[in-house]
Design a protein around this motif. Structure first.
Motif, PDB file in Angstrom:
ATOM      1  N   PRO A 122      41.159  43.923  44.735  1.00  0.00           N
ATOM      2  CA  PRO A 122      40.963  42.796  44.060  1.00  0.00           C
ATOM      3  C   PRO A 122      42.117  41.901  43.666  1.00  0.00           C
ATOM      4  O   PRO A 122      43.088  42.591  43.354  1.00  0.00           O
ATOM      5  N   VAL A 169      42.645  39.213  40.889  1.00  0.00           N
ATOM      6  CA  VAL A 169      42.263  39.030  39.521  1.00  0.00           C
ATOM      7  C   VAL A 169      42.649  37.740  38.881  1.00  0.00           C
ATOM      8  O   VAL A 169      43.751  37.372  38.507  1.00  0.00           O
ATOM      9  N   GLN A 185      37.828  37.315  36.098  1.00  0.00           N
ATOM     10  CA  GLN A 185      36.901  37.655  37.013  1.00  0.00           C
ATOM     11  C   GLN A 185      37.867  37.797  38.457  1.00  0.00           C
ATOM     12  O   GLN A 185      39.109  37.484  38.317  1.00  0.00           O
ATOM     13  N   ILE A 186      37.128  38.215  39.409  1.00  0.00           N
ATOM     14  CA  ILE A 186      37.792  38.595  40.754  1.00  0.00           C
ATOM     15  C   ILE A 186      37.842  37.008  41.477  1.00  0.00           C
ATOM     16  O   ILE A 186      36.977  36.650  41.703  1.00  0.00           O
ATOM     17  N   TYR A 218      39.966  38.984  47.527  1.00  0.00           N
ATOM     18  CA  TYR A 218      40.299  40.380  47.878  1.00  0.00           C
ATOM     19  C   TYR A 218      41.247  40.198  49.068  1.00  0.00           C
ATOM     20  O   TYR A 218      41.111  39.524  49.796  1.00  0.00           O
ATOM     21  N   GLN A 237      47.404  41.370  40.663  1.00  0.00           N
ATOM     22  CA  GLN A 237      47.041  42.347  41.442  1.00  0.00           C
ATOM     23  C   GLN A 237      47.580  43.663  41.533  1.00  0.00           C
ATOM     24  O   GLN A 237      48.848  43.484  41.293  1.00  0.00           O
ATOM     25  N   THR A 270      32.973  44.307  42.416  1.00  0.00           N
ATOM     26  CA  THR A 270      32.548  42.772  42.370  1.00  0.00           C
ATOM     27  C   THR A 270      32.907  42.314  40.807  1.00  0.00           C
ATOM     28  O   THR A 270      32.911  41.009  40.895  1.00  0.00           O
TER      29      THR A 270
END
Length: 591
Positions: free
Chosen positions: A26, A28, A34-35, A38, A233, A246
């Protein structure tokens, strides 16, 4: 030689059988916690020498199979991303060298996306170089090609590759990812902090966003947060896994709600204007009709769903659209190619002065207008002329209440800060600073030298105290006040006392022992020693804010007791509060 043949054979078999596994890590977004997306990462077959991605791509380069492997990796990553129905964006690694390879086919990535049912607007092509890329012009062409297909471009491992900075300046990526080398131990390395800060400033100037890779510890995370990095990350959030989360636990983020101080400052929201927006797939003709039918409209903000990509500016757009063949050539195309991405984006709670600094120091930023966000979604726009008008009003008001010698806030702002803390029932520590033997020094060496000492003390306070979390004020004369909300206040005070003692002798023109002889307040001649610094601290708990407190009196008591101690000293005064009564704090100070 036998091993090399086996590796060559193994790699060919891997590519033919598509025997690769996909992991995701992920990325961030700090503001929303939140994510954001990816990064797709490839692993070779387990229990083989090519399981490691490094060895896998080294073998592909050596055996001239890099293009085939690279395209296969894209296919596997896209298919797996779609199968897991992961939210957000997908970062797809692409080695620039494959763009120059004869087997590289334009549009192959778009085909994979169409088969998987993924919108190209969710894809970020992450350029990861393992070899020097010297043909910058071809690279620029490739990046333009990707953008025309609806992709955005990220430059990976900035600071580690052969030509990262050169590529950055030439291809102007949407995102730059800072190499993990500069992140490891950044909490203890001032040089790395300065490097990342410089990258952030350059990115703002060039219209790029920044992701820092390799964030592994809470201290590294906290340092990057303080620097102002937008996205992170690393292992601190999640290791690369085949089925990634998620959502992320709130415990990973600093459990610190947005300070109410932010809302009480004059922020950019104060000058917010409504924004006109359109989606990235809107036609050029539609935008042209908007500008034509609304003469006062200066810009249209372009969105990818809810994400802000940039602006279409009236002047730039109409020069193209109103040209001889502009409408015929471009009218049916999507507006994406005419987005100006070098437009500043700021959160609505950012103080006006911070916005002014970012806007005026950006090298290539569009300055007349900027975009205002609310938790990364479009909230409105702002104009430079309105910003400068409010900044001027702020500076005039601040000058009216500032000490003319040190330019630190005076008695009125001090009272306002204390009012705020009492109103919020916040615990705090108020420290009263006073110079010992300052008057005799002033009498002997004159007011000019005395003013130098006062400015020296004010600079000492400013350098050591984080004024983003605490408050520094100058009541008048040699009396200063600092209001601490941070827990390390005693450590800070001790550092100030030590630095004061180490430096104050330099103001005595080499007098032996810094001893001077002059009259005291009663007119009697006597000897006075070197100046020292006394600090009286009053601890105010959240429960104390409900009681009647004469802070002026309590601080005076603390200061008086500190001055009775030998040399530079700190005295901590505990409040002796009786039964609670209506909160009627008295907090005016007099020099």
């Amino acid at each position: 030689m036998h091993i090399e043949i086996n590796i060559d054979t193994l790699l060919t078999k891997i590519i033919q059988e598509e025997d690769l596994s996909v992991h995701f890590q992920p990325i961030v977004h700090l503001q929303t916690q939140q994510i954001y997306g990816y990064e797709g990462l490839i692993r070779g077959p387990v229990n083989t020498v090519l399981h490691s991605p490094t060895r896998l791509f080294q073998a592909a380069t050596k055996t001239n199979q890099l293009a085939e492997l690279d395209i296969l990796c894209r296919k596997k990553v896209i298919c797996r991303f779609a199968k897991l129905s992961l939210p957000g964006r997908l970062f797809v690694n692409v080695d620039p060298i494959t763009m120059l390879h004869e087997q590289f086919r334009e549009g192959i990535t778009l085909q994979f996306l169409q088969q998987a049912g993924i919108d190209p607007g969710r894809i970020i092509i992450e350029l990861t170089e393992t070899n020097p890329v010297e043909d910058i012009e071809l690279m620029q062409h490739a990046v333009r090609h990707y953008r025309q297909m609806g992709f955005r471009v990220a430059l990976d491992d900035l600071g580690a590759g052969y030509s990262g900075l050169k590529l950055w300046s030439e291809i102007r990526p949407d995102i730059v990812k800072v190499d993990r080398h500069f992140i490891q131990g950044i909490d203890e390395d001032r040089t790395k902090q300065q490097f990342v800060n410089a990258i952030l400033k350059t990115a703002t100037a060039l219209g790029s966003r920044v992701i820092t890779e390799g964030v592994e510890t809470k201290k590294e995370y906290a340092t990057l947060r303080k620097i102002g990095i937008e996205m992170l990350q690393g292992y601190y959030f999640c290791r690369p896994v085949s089925v990634p989360p998620t959502t992320l636990s709130s415990k990973l983020f600093r459990e610190e709600p947005r300070s109410e101080d932010t809302f009480e400052l004059l922020t950019v929201e104060h000058i917010k204007r409504p924004a006109v927006s359109a989606q990235v797939n809107t036609s050029v003709n539609h935008i042209g009709e908007l500008f034509t039918s609304t003469p006062e409209l200066e810009s249209v903000v372009i969105l990818q769903e809810t994400e802000v990509l940039g602006m279409v500016l009236r002047k730039e757009f109409m020069n193209m659209y109103a040209s001889l063949y502009g409408k015929d050539l471009y009218g049916k195309q999507q507006i994406m190619r005419f987005i100006n991405r070098n437009v500043l984006q700021v959160e609505k709670y950012m103080p006006l002065e911070n916005v002014s600094f970012r806007l005026t120091t950006g090298l290539d930023l569009h300055r007349e207008e900027f975009i205002i966000l609310d938790n990364c979604t479009l909230d409105g726009t702002g104009r430079l002329i309105d910003l400068l008008h409010e900044i001027t009003k702020l500076q005039v008001n601040r000058a009216r209440h500032a000490n003319p010698l040190t330019l630190l806030p005076g008695n009125v702002p001090i009272q306002q800060q204390l009012q705020k803390l009492f109103r919020k029932n916040n615990a705090f520590v108020i420290c009263y600073f006073d110079l010992d033997n300052f008057k005799p020094f002033n009498d002997v060496f004159g007011f000019t030298r005395g003013d130098q000492v006062l400015r020296f003390l004010s600079e000492l306070l400013v350098v050591n105290i984080d004024d983003q979390k605490n408050f520094i004020g100058h009541i008048g004369g040699d009396d200063f006040v600092c209001i601490f909300e941070t827990e390390n206040w005693q450590e800070v005070i001790q550092r100030i006392l030590n630095q004061f003692d180490e430096s104050i002798s330099g103001f005595y023109n080499g007098n032996i022992g810094c001893n001077i002889r002059t009259k005291d307040r009663n007119g009697n001649t006597k000897n006075f020693g070197k100046m020292s610094l006394s600090v009286g601290a009053v601890l105010v708990s959240s429960s104390n804010t409900h009681c009647h407190i004469d802070l002026s009196k309590e601080a005076a008591i603390a200061k008086k007791r500190a001055k009775k101690m030998k040399g530079s000293s700190l005295y901590i005064h505990q409040l002796n509060i009786g039964a609670p009564s209506p909160p009627v704090p008295i907090y005016s100070f007099a020099p």
